[in-house]
Every structure is written in structure tokens, then in C-alpha cells.
Scaffold this motif. Structure first.
Motif, PDB file in Angstrom:
ATOM      1  N   LEU A 201      11.915  -1.874  15.555  1.00 24.55           N
ATOM      2  CA  LEU A 201      11.030  -2.825  14.474  1.00 24.55           C
ATOM      3  C   LEU A 201      11.984  -3.074  13.226  1.00 24.55           C
ATOM      4  N   VAL A 202      11.891  -4.526  13.061  1.00 25.24           N
ATOM      5  CA  VAL A 202      12.870  -4.680  11.739  1.00 25.24           C
ATOM      6  C   VAL A 202      12.197  -5.292  10.616  1.00 25.24           C
ATOM      7  N   GLY A 203      12.278  -4.933   9.641  1.00 28.35           N
ATOM      8  CA  GLY A 203      11.425  -5.410   8.417  1.00 28.35           C
ATOM      9  C   GLY A 203      12.021  -5.347   6.972  1.00 28.35           C
ATOM     10  N   GLY A 204      11.437  -5.502   5.988  1.00 29.22           N
ATOM     11  CA  GLY A 204      11.949  -5.766   4.803  1.00 29.22           C
ATOM     12  C   GLY A 204      10.812  -5.392   3.554  1.00 29.22           C
TER      13      GLY A 204
ATOM     14  N   GLY B  54      -1.544   9.558  17.851  1.00 23.64           N
ATOM     15  CA  GLY B  54      -2.235   8.483  17.117  1.00 23.64           C
ATOM     16  C   GLY B  54      -3.966   8.533  17.624  1.00 23.64           C
ATOM     17  N   PRO B  55      -4.788   7.655  17.030  1.00 19.90           N
ATOM     18  CA  PRO B  55      -4.450   6.542  16.219  1.00 19.90           C
ATOM     19  C   PRO B  55      -3.794   6.917  14.652  1.00 19.90           C
ATOM     20  N   LEU B  56      -2.745   6.481  13.909  1.00 22.11           N
ATOM     21  CA  LEU B  56      -2.190   6.642  12.818  1.00 22.11           C
ATOM     22  C   LEU B  56      -1.882   5.475  12.031  1.00 22.11           C
ATOM     23  N   ILE B  57      -1.896   5.492  10.938  1.00 22.46           N
ATOM     24  CA  ILE B  57      -1.306   4.536   9.934  1.00 22.46           C
ATOM     25  C   ILE B  57      -0.390   5.189   9.204  1.00 22.46           C
ATOM     26  N   VAL B  58       0.916   4.300   9.568  1.00 17.25           N
ATOM     27  CA  VAL B  58       2.170   4.759   8.779  1.00 17.25           C
ATOM     28  C   VAL B  58       2.420   3.615   7.607  1.00 17.25           C
ATOM     29  N   HIS B  59       2.202   3.884   6.298  1.00 18.54           N
ATOM     30  CA  HIS B  59       2.317   3.177   5.219  1.00 18.54           C
ATOM     31  C   HIS B  59       3.522   3.267   4.523  1.00 18.54           C
ATOM     32  N   LEU B  60       4.528   2.244   4.628  1.00 19.49           N
ATOM     33  CA  LEU B  60       5.750   2.268   3.775  1.00 19.49           C
ATOM     34  C   LEU B  60       5.212   1.717   2.429  1.00 19.49           C
ATOM     35  N   GLU B  61       4.732   2.496   1.665  1.00 15.82           N
ATOM     36  CA  GLU B  61       3.972   2.286   0.342  1.00 15.82           C
ATOM     37  C   GLU B  61       4.898   1.510  -0.677  1.00 15.82           C
ATOM     38  N   MET B  62       6.156   2.124  -0.545  1.00 18.36           N
ATOM     39  CA  MET B  62       7.447   1.305  -1.476  1.00 18.36           C
ATOM     40  C   MET B  62       8.462   1.244  -0.616  1.00 18.36           C
ATOM     41  N   ALA B  63       9.229   0.236  -0.719  1.00 14.75           N
ATOM     42  CA  ALA B  63      10.546  -0.044   0.023  1.00 14.75           C
ATOM     43  C   ALA B  63      11.120  -1.363  -0.747  1.00 14.75           C
ATOM     44  N   ASP B  64      12.283  -1.329  -1.180  1.00 16.31           N
ATOM     45  CA  ASP B  64      12.838  -2.531  -1.884  1.00 16.31           C
ATOM     46  C   ASP B  64      13.975  -3.394  -0.994  1.00 16.31           C
TER      47      ASP B  64
ATOM     48  N   TYR C 299      16.857   2.908   6.231  1.00 20.54           N
ATOM     49  CA  TYR C 299      16.378   2.262   4.985  1.00 20.54           C
ATOM     50  C   TYR C 299      17.886   1.797   4.185  1.00 20.54           C
ATOM     51  N   ARG C 300      17.705   0.405   3.822  1.00 20.05           N
ATOM     52  CA  ARG C 300      19.003   0.098   3.150  1.00 20.05           C
ATOM     53  C   ARG C 300      18.617  -0.256   1.814  1.00 20.05           C
ATOM     54  N   GLY C 301      17.716   0.082   1.157  1.00 13.95           N
ATOM     55  CA  GLY C 301      17.228  -0.349  -0.071  1.00 13.95           C
ATOM     56  C   GLY C 301      18.141   0.640  -1.146  1.00 13.95           C
ATOM     57  N   ASP C 302      17.882   0.370  -2.589  1.00 15.06           N
ATOM     58  CA  ASP C 302      18.596   0.968  -3.403  1.00 15.06           C
ATOM     59  C   ASP C 302      17.641   1.693  -4.341  1.00 15.06           C
TER      60      ASP C 302
END
Length: 507
Positions: free
Chosen positions: A393-396, A458-468, A414-417
């Protein structure tokens, strides 16, 4: 307290002990995460903030003491960072590194042991930040391989190319441009006869007392951020033709909203488009993924307050896209019209992402948005979140993902700074669909990295709370579920079917 944990602290003068053997600096930050100027940096060369609210008291037996008088911190300051640094060696070489805060009577309020320091030479150990009319303490533990100079520059401190008379400790070859020193040298005065000594856990000489108030010559600089006057009204949404470029358009009136258009440039889409089925006639309750409802979409420009009525109580996904290069902040508003926990805090250009929030029992969700430029905000059902599988799965940016199978390993590239913060919410056995269980912070790191996170069933929520920045997520070593799953919509056994029934929540 573990890394990433937070707790309310009393709004009193706090004594903060930083152990052992590191140089300590405090940074006073505005809501944009930056200092207003060099005077908002407290360190050994300038041990007292001009307001007198934050003071570096000195060192005793390897422990550096800092005092933060929370009631005296100016309104323009939202956060106070407690920073540790070394002049030689790395943070992992510091034994017994910890931060502890004490009330005026000597009672320990919070304690954080830093256990995972690495090759960094500077680290944000902890922070005090405003929340719901009070103050909270967060155990941060975020290191900087480029040292104190890099940490300071990231928070708006001017770093000079040439050495200063009073360089910041641990700044290395690019020394810190320190604020002007106090008119009088910092001294630890003898205690007044009527004042009881401060009761710290470690023995301290009776002479260890806070310094006197800052000299009258100190005057706090004006806050960098000033709230708009009461007469301020957010401008109405600009007509589609006014948006540059035309790719970002408000959806025209129609029986169902148009597919969300991500402003360019943007990372790869969070998921592949799906053909839209008819909108369900009524919401279908689901005790694991919340109710399915028709999403709410609003467009606008710059700062605004968004109100959505008639939502089912419980967790929902908020999707936000901004076309602009200024600061973006998003908060839920409490019933007292106070800001809740921060949902978005970003200086990224053309911000886009999804975050998790909660609709109160009255079915009214109110959100405060701070933005510069045109924006689109959508409130989506939780069942519309992307499902994690063995396919990549690809996102940003921040996002909300679902895991419904058995135990598995989640691999993240992860490719953020900046920060990557990931929280898990275990829904198995959680019987109240209107609330969320306690979250489990599993990732809190800075910069490009690969993370492998073991997931429970599961069921499970995976929250990417911060990602730039862009990221890729994929499940490995997925095991069959050990028993009947408690997830899924009523009458629906395949979560993909549930997602199709709530298609409008996905791009």
C-alpha cells in the motif's frame, strides 16, 4: 512514562530534573513549532527567559535543574521543549538519562527514563504543551544526528556561521547564535530565612534555590502569532476558476460527491480508485468499524471553523487537503469551545492526509482549521479506511489503516524528514462502538527509516498520526485468525465489501 506518553501536570511552578551529565537547553515555541527569536532560547549563556517564566537553575551532582513557572508563560508560547546535548560522545553513552518534574512541595509529578538513545548528540527529551486550558507533559525522546545546531535550526533558531562569545553547548563546528546575556551574571542566591527548602528526591545543598526574578530591563518580545480580531470572518470559498491550478476544484452539487482530487504536486495515491456503488439508504451499525454514513465535504479558504451535525457518535476519519505553503493546524473543539488534542500540525507545502478523531454523543463534530490557501475537508466513515494486506500500500502524509486478519508483521518504509508517529487501537473485545480503546504508540522516530511492527489479531486500527512524506506499508508473515472475527459490518463478512459500500470515503 514511556516514549510518546503524555499526562496532565498541575499548572504550578515545576522544577524539572535532567539526569545525568548532559547540557540542557529549553526552547519556547509558538503554535508553529518555532521560536520567535533568539531570546526564546534558555541555556547556560542566557539562563533566564526575558519573561522570567523559564529558568536554568544550575547543576547539582550531575543533575541539571530547570524551572518552568507555567502560569507566567506568555500566551504566544504553546510549547516548551526540554533539550539535552553532549559536547563529546553520543546520547547512548549517557547512563541514567531521565527527565523528572516536581511540584513546589517536592512531589514527583512525572518521570521519563530515556532508554533508546542512539548515536545522536542532541535530543528533545520532553516537552510541556498547552491542552484544554492546562498543561501536559510529553515524553519525546527524539534525537538529532546533526547535533544541537540542527535541532535549533529546525525550530527557527538563528545559527551563525562564526563562533559566538557564548556558544550553545554541543553545537559543534556550527555554533549557536545565542541571545544577549542577562544584564547580571546568573547566581544561585542563598535561601530566604522564611522559605522552606525545595524537597527534591536527591540530596541538594540548602543553598540550592531558584534565581531571583528577571531584571526589570527584560521585556518579553511580542508574540509571533496573534489571533485574528473578533470581526475576522473566513472568506467564502473562491470560485473554481480562481483556484490555481484548476486540478483543485470544489465538487459541483450532485446526488453523490465527485471523487476527491488531490492538489498537485502530490505523492502516490493512498489507494486505487474504485467504481462508486449506490449510496446506502440508511447507516449500518458496526461495533468495530463504526457506522456507515454519507460523508460530509466542505471547501473553503484560509482559517475557518467547520461544524458537521447529525453524525453517528464514535470514531471517524477526517481527510484534509490544502493548496498552500503556510502552516496547517487542525483541532477538534470541545463542548466548551476549547481546542482538543492536535490532529494536524504541519508546515508542509500542499498538505494532504487523513487523521482519526471522535464524534461526541450529541452527533456534532466541530473542527478548528488554520490554513493559508484553498482547502477541502471531508468527514468519512471509519470503514472507508484502506485495508492492510500482503500487497504493498502506497501513501503520503498521515493516514488511517485497518488490519482484520490474524497476527502479522507490518513493514513500513518511510521517506519523510520529520516525525513518523504510529499508534495502534485494538478493537477486539472493545464493545462500545462510540468510543476508541486506549492507543498503543509503536513508532515515534525522525527521518527516513524502515520499521517492522508486530501486529496482534484484528480488527485493529493503524493510525499514522504524523508523517510528512511518502511511505509504503505491507503485511508479512500473516497468520490465520484464531477465531471468529469481531470486525466487519453487520451482515458483511468481507471488509472489502464494507469498503465498497462506503466507497465515497476512498479516492
Amino acid at each position: 512514562m514511556i516514549k510518546g506518553g503524555n499526562a496532565f501536570v498541575p499548572t504550578v511552578p515545576l522544577r524539572i530534573a535532567v539526569r545525568t551529565g548532559v547540557d540542557v537547553t529549553a526552547l519556547l515555541l509558538t503554535e508553529k513549532g518555532r521560536v520567535r527569536g533568539d531570546a526564546d532560547t534558555v541555556f547556560h549563556g542566557a539562563p533566564v527567559h526575558p519573561s522570567g517564566a523559564v529558568r536554568l537553575l544550575g547543576e547539582e551532582s550531575g543533575t541539571v535543574w530547570l524551572e518552568a513557572t507555567l502560569t507566567a508563560i506568555e500566551e504566544g508560547i504553546e510549547r516548551v521543549l526540554v533539550v539535552g546535548s553532549t559536547e563529546s560522545g553520543a546520547m547512548r553513552d549517557v547512563h541514567g538519562l531521565s527527565v523528572e518534574a516536581f511540584a513546589p512541595d517536592g512531589t514527583s509529578v512525572v518521570w521519563y527514563d530515556v532508554t533508546d538513545a542512539g548515536g545522536e548528540t542532541a535530543m528533545v527529551l520532553a516537552e510541556l504543551y498547552r491542552r484544554a486550558g492546562g498543561w501536559k507533559f510529553r515524553a519525546v525522546g527524539q534525537g538529532y544526528l546533526n547535533g544541537l545546531a540542527g535541532l535549533a535550526a529546525d525550530h527557527g533558531v538563528d545559527v551563525a556561521e562564526e563562533a559566538h562569545a557564548a556558544p550553545m553547548p554541543g553545537a559543534g563546528p556550527v555554533p549557536f547564535q545565542a541571545p544577549a546575556p542577562a544584564p547580571a551574571p546568573f547566581q544561585v542566591p542563598a535561601p530566604p530565612p522564611a522559605q522552606a527548602p525545595f524537597r527534591a528526591p536527591a540530596p541538594a545543598p540548602a543553598a540550592f534555590q531558584p534565581p531571583p526574578p528577571a531584571p526589570a530591563a527584560f521585556r518579553p518580545p511580542p508574540p509571533a502569532f496573534q489571533a485574528p480580531p473578533p470581526a475576522f470572518q473566513a472568506p467564502p470559498p473562491a470560485p473554481p476558476a480562481a483556484f490555481p491550478p484548476p486540478a483543485f476544484q470544489a465538487p459541483p452539487p450532485a446526488p453523490a460527491p465527485a471523487p476527491f482530487q488531490v492538489p498537485a504536486p502530490a505523492p502516490a495515491p493512498l489507494s486505487a480508485p474504485v467504481a462508486a456503488p449506490p449510496v446506502p439508504e440508511a447507516a449500518v451499525p458496526d461495533r468495530s468499524f463504526g457506522a456507515v454514513f454519507e460523508p460530509y465535504t466542505q471547501t473553503g479558504r484560509d482559517n475557518d471553523v467547520i461544524t458537521v451535525d447529525g453524525l453517528p457518535p464514535g470514531p471517524v476519519v477526517v481527510e484534509l487537503a490544502i493548496r498552500g505553503d503556510g502552516y496547517t493546524g487542525l483541532w477538534p473543539l470541545t463542548r466548551f469551545n476549547k481546542e482538543g488534542d492536535t490532529l494536524v500540525n504541519s508546515t508542509e507545502e500542499n498538505f494532504q492526509g487523513r487523521v482519526l478523531t471522535h464524534v461526541p454523543g450529541n452527533g456534532r463534530l466541530r473542527l478548528q482549521l488554520k490554513a493559508e490557501g484553498p482547502w477541502q475537508l471531508r468527514v468519512l466513515p471509519l470503514a472507508a479506511a484502506a485495508r492492510l494486506t500482503e500487497e504493498e500500500l502506497v501513501g503520503g502524509g498521515p493516514d488511517v489503516l485497518l488490519h482484520t486478519g490474524g497476527t502479522a508483521d507490518l513493514v513500513l518504509h518511510y521517506r519523510g524528514d520529520d516525525n513518523l508517529i504510529v499508534n495502534l487501537y485494538e478493537l477486539a473485545g472493545h464493545d462500545d462502538p462510540t468510543t476508541l480503546p486506549e492507543d498503543d504508540n509503536v513508532v515515534n522516530e525522525i527521518g527516513k527509516r524502515r520499521e517492522a511492527v508486530p501486529l496482534p489479531e484484528g480488527p485493529l486500527i493503524v493510525h499514522l498520526e504524523m508523517a510528512d512524506g511518502p511511505w509504503r506499508a505491507q503485511l508479512k508473515r500473516v497468520q490465520p485468525h484464531s477465531g471468529p472475527s469481531t470486525g466487519g459490518l453487520a451482515g458483511v463478512t468481507d471488509i472489502r465489501t464494507a469498503q465498497n459500500r462506503a466507497w465515497w470515503g476512498r479516492r
